[in-house]
Enzyme design. Structure first.
Site, short mmCIF file in Angstrom:
data_model
loop_
_atom_site.label_atom_id
_atom_site.label_comp_id
_atom_site.label_asym_id
_atom_site.label_seq_id
_atom_site.Cartn_x
_atom_site.Cartn_y
_atom_site.Cartn_z
CG HIS A 172 56.99 2.51 24.44
ND1 HIS A 172 55.71 2.16 24.07
CD2 HIS A 172 57.07 3.85 24.25
CE1 HIS A 172 55.05 3.24 23.68
NE2 HIS A 172 55.86 4.28 23.77
CD GLU B 149 55.00 10.98 23.43
OE1 GLU B 149 55.34 10.07 22.67
OE2 GLU B 149 54.76 10.83 24.64
CG ASP C 275 53.18 8.33 20.53
OD1 ASP C 275 52.12 7.69 20.56
OD2 ASP C 275 54.22 7.93 21.08
#
Length: 259
Positions: free
Chosen positions: A45, A150, A176
């Site tokens: 990210h 996740e 997530d």
């Protein structure tokens, strides 16, 4: 011989780190002077690339910090690059099956445990100074592999995933996980229940639990709940600090509660 980060994890020490997704060697330097135990550099990210990653890892090494790198799962070559540049370990996002966990281990470790491409002329091999046997032994003793669970499929497969040889620990991605449950927030009770379920499975198999937090109170709570490693989301910490500073001018109430 100094104790390795991998050994500290196996001893279930409480370790504190900083999640760095803003490209800044200064943040690494600050973490070192604060005497944290490790940094987690985010290539999933964050806007990381190989050249700044090398600089970040070198800075961390100079400060005695262990380094975990969260890779972008769409770019598995970053596993080899990060480890060759001297990363202590890798974090693999979105691991939902035993096969994916096995693949993560294969990418991160040399034979016989894995299939990582071999080189001693990398930074990890001291630019060619390490012999083949020395480098193989060093990487086997030091390389850490964390998987991220996740989604609900990963939760259901957690026991098998954590039983994979070469997996050192788990990090659950609550955001997530919540999305995989129909868009629930990370602090939804059912999301937190599944998170605790994965943590319990990991603990039962002697594997480490890594939790992401946004403040000291959350870190204390994570340790009390059984996490061995906590990592501060530095971007969240900085945003909260700026919002608090802005309150002096505006008087508005602000709060950031996202990890």
């Amino acid at each position: 011989m100094s104790v390795t980060f991998k050994e500290r994890i196996a001893r279930h020490e409480e370790l504190v780190g900083a999640l760095v997704r803003l490209p800044s060697e200064l943040l690494i330097d600050l973490a070192g002077f604060a005497e944290l135990d490790f940094v987690l550099i985010d290539l999933e990210h964050g806007p990381g690339d190989t050249i700044p990653l090398q600089a970040h890892l070198a800075q961390a090494h100079s400060q005695g910090l262990a380094t975990l790198v969260r890779i972008d799962p769409s770019e598995p070559q970053n596993v080899l690059r990060a480890l060759d540049l001297g990363a202590t370990g890798i974090i693999f996002p979105h691991v939902s099956t035993v096969e994916q966990a096995q693949h993560a281990v294969r990418l991160a470790h040399y034979p016989p445990l894995g299939a990582r491409g071999f080189a001693t002329y990398s930074r990890a091999g001291r630019y060619g100074q390490a012999s083949t046997s020395e480098h193989l032994a060093n990487m086997a003793e030091r390389t850490c592999v964390f998987v991220m669970i996740e989604d609900t499929e990963g939760v259901a497969s957690a026991a098998g995933i954590m039983a994979v040889e070469g997996v050192d620990g788990v990090m659950v991605g609550p955001a997530d996980l919540g999305v995989s449950m129909g868009g629930r927030p990370a602090d939804d009770p059912e999301v937190r229940s599944l998170l605790r379920q994965v943590h319990a499975v990991s603990k039962a198999q002697g594997k480490a639990v890594l939790s992401i937090v946004g403040n000291r109170a959350a870190a204390r709570s994570a340790f009390a709940d059984g996490s061995e490693l906590v990592v501060y989301n530095t971007q969240q910490v900085m945003m909260q600090a700026f919002l608090d500073l802005a309150d002096v001018k505006s008087g508005r109430g602000t709060n950031v509660n996202r990890a």
